[in-house]
Design an enzyme around this catalytic site. Structure first.
Site: not given
Ligand SMILES: NC(=O)c1ccc[n+]([C@@H]2O[C@H](COP(=O)([O-])OP(=O)(O)OC[C@H]3O[C@@H](n4cnc5c(N)ncnc54)[C@H](OP(=O)(O)O)[C@@H]3O)[C@@H](O)[C@H]2O)c1
Length: 366
Positions: A46-47, A72, A93, A111, A195
């Site tokens: 993580s960052r 990373y 990504h 995704k 999304d």
């Molecule tokens: N498959 C599914 O059902 C599903 C469901 C929800 C989301 N997703 C996908 O998963 C991805 C992450 O979604 P999430 O809801 O898990 O996101 P999230 O919890 O908001 O963030 C996930 C990680 O992304 C990094 N991040 C967050 N904000 C950032 C920023 N402003 N700049 C740089 N890095 C940032 C952080 O990594 P660090 O800890 O390294 O800072 C964080 O731990 C998205 O692309 C989304 O489309 C998929």
């Protein structure tokens, strides 16, 4: 038993769900698990290293020696890691997947795979050059009920597919979100399409014969943008797109929204020449569907009607994890169920939808 050793980057919301699912003992999950595949989480990056450590404590456990890294690069360089799961936000990504591939790691990327087809193409070329496994984490494709529906349709149960309606709406209460939320931030390529759009689009890609190998004959799209005072430029709040597949004589009518919720049994409706299949919301994780066959005489309302119900334990991402394990074990660089050409078609469709709707994303340097 083949042990898949995962490195996780971006330990946020979906990474937590994915890891919880992977580590669910297979006897506690739905049937269809691959008993020959075992999953171990060996590194998390993580960052913010404190976030990585907390993730290990909360989701992995400290006994197995899972390492926490600041940033990373440590995960990509860790010799113990077989495959990296990219759980960062959309706009990150591309860089993370590229860095993991350059370090010689196989990759499963969340995704939407990237934000544009241009980025997707560059990553696919890189993975092929380096002979590494690469897949977009479209977990729905690996769910047994989805495979069952696909087999019914391909087996001709409802005749030829003429139309597919598919919708995914989630009322994200955007007025109350911080302007930096990934859901509404233009810098993070927020909005409904990237999304939520992969899920309605999955259904024609899976069920219309030509859709998994060629672009639609035509695309018509309409985007309604968010109208938030808190951000200067707006993302797509509600997006609808119609795809015509002329060779198959089929049309897909698709929509997604971050301001309105989908309910009930109309998440996906597949119209065939002999009947319909309606799938209950949510279309990314269906637990119920109904098949209706058209009556052959005027006296009958329908010839046959059957509803099938299942209950998925946990989230249901483990089937996808097992597929990654099988591919790595068998030396496959692509999954047959979620191939890279389909990912590329999806990203090209999204590019065109955004072009027609006037939603420009931040340019990502290749
Ligand atoms: N498959 C599914 O059902 C599903 C469901 C929800 C989301 N997703 C996908 O998963 C991805 C992450 O979604 P999430 O809801 O898990 O996101 P999230 O919890 O908001 O963030 C996930 C990680 O992304 C990094 N991040 C967050 N904000 C950032 C920023 N402003 N700049 C740089 N890095 C940032 C952080 O990594 P660090 O800890 O390294 O800072 C964080 O731990 C998205 O692309 C989304 O489309 C998929």
């Amino acid at each position: 038993m083949f042990n898949v050793k995962w490195g996780i980057i971006g330990p946020g919301g979906i990474s937590s769900t994915f890891v919880d699912d992977l580590l669910l003992p297979s006897h506690q999950t739905h049937s269809g698990r691959d008993q020959t595949i075992k999953h171990s989480i060996v590194a998390v990056g993580s960052r913010d290293v404190l976030r990585a450590r907390k993730f290990v404590r909360d989701h992995v456990g400290t006994e197995g020696g899972c390492k926490s890294y600041a940033g990373y690069e440590g995960v990509f360089a860790d010799e113990n890691v077989d495959v990296v799961y990219i759980g960062t936000t959309h706009t990150h990504h591309y860089a993370a997947t590229k860095a993991a591939l350059l370090a010689g790691k196989h990759v499963l990327a969340e995704k939407p795979f990237t934000t544009t087809a241009r980025e997707a193409r560059a990553l696919i070329n890189l993975a092929r050059e380096k002979s590494l496994f690469l897949m977009e984490a479209v977990w729905t494709r690996f769910q047994p009920m989805v495979i069952e529906i696909e087999e019914l349709v391909r087996g001709g149960k409802i005749g030829d597919v003429r139309r597919i309606f598919a919708d995914l709406g989630w009322d994200a209460q955007i007025d109350g979100l911080s302007s930096t939320s990934r859901v509404i931030s233009p810098e993070l390529a927020g909005g409904a399409l990237l999304d939520l759009g992969p899920y309605p689009l999955l259904w024609p890609l899976l069920l219309i014969p030509e859709a998994s190998t060629s672009l639609p004959s035509s695309i018509s799209a309409s985007i309604q943008k968010t109208q938030l005072d808190s951000i200067a430029s707006q993302v797509d709040a509600q997006t609808s797109f119609v795809l015509n597949y002329d060779q198959s004589k089929a049309q897909a009518i698709l929509s997604c929204s971050i301001t309105s919720e989908t309910f009930g049994d109309s998440a996906v409706v597949i119209h065939g020449s002999k009947g319909t299949i309606s799938i209950q919301h949510p279309c990314f994780r269906p637990e119920s569907y109904t098949v209706k066959l058209f009556a052959e005489t005027e006296a009958e309302s329908t010839k046959e009607e059957e509803t099938v119900v299942t209950k998925i334990a946990g989230r249901g991402m483990y089937w996808m994890g097992d597929e990654v394990g099988r591919c790595l074990r068998d030396g496959k660089l692509e999954s047959e169920r979620m191939g890279l050409e389909v990912t590329l078609l999806q990203m090209e469709i999204f590019d065109e939808v955004r072009r027609q709707g006037g939603y420009e994303l931040p340019e990502i340097e290749l």
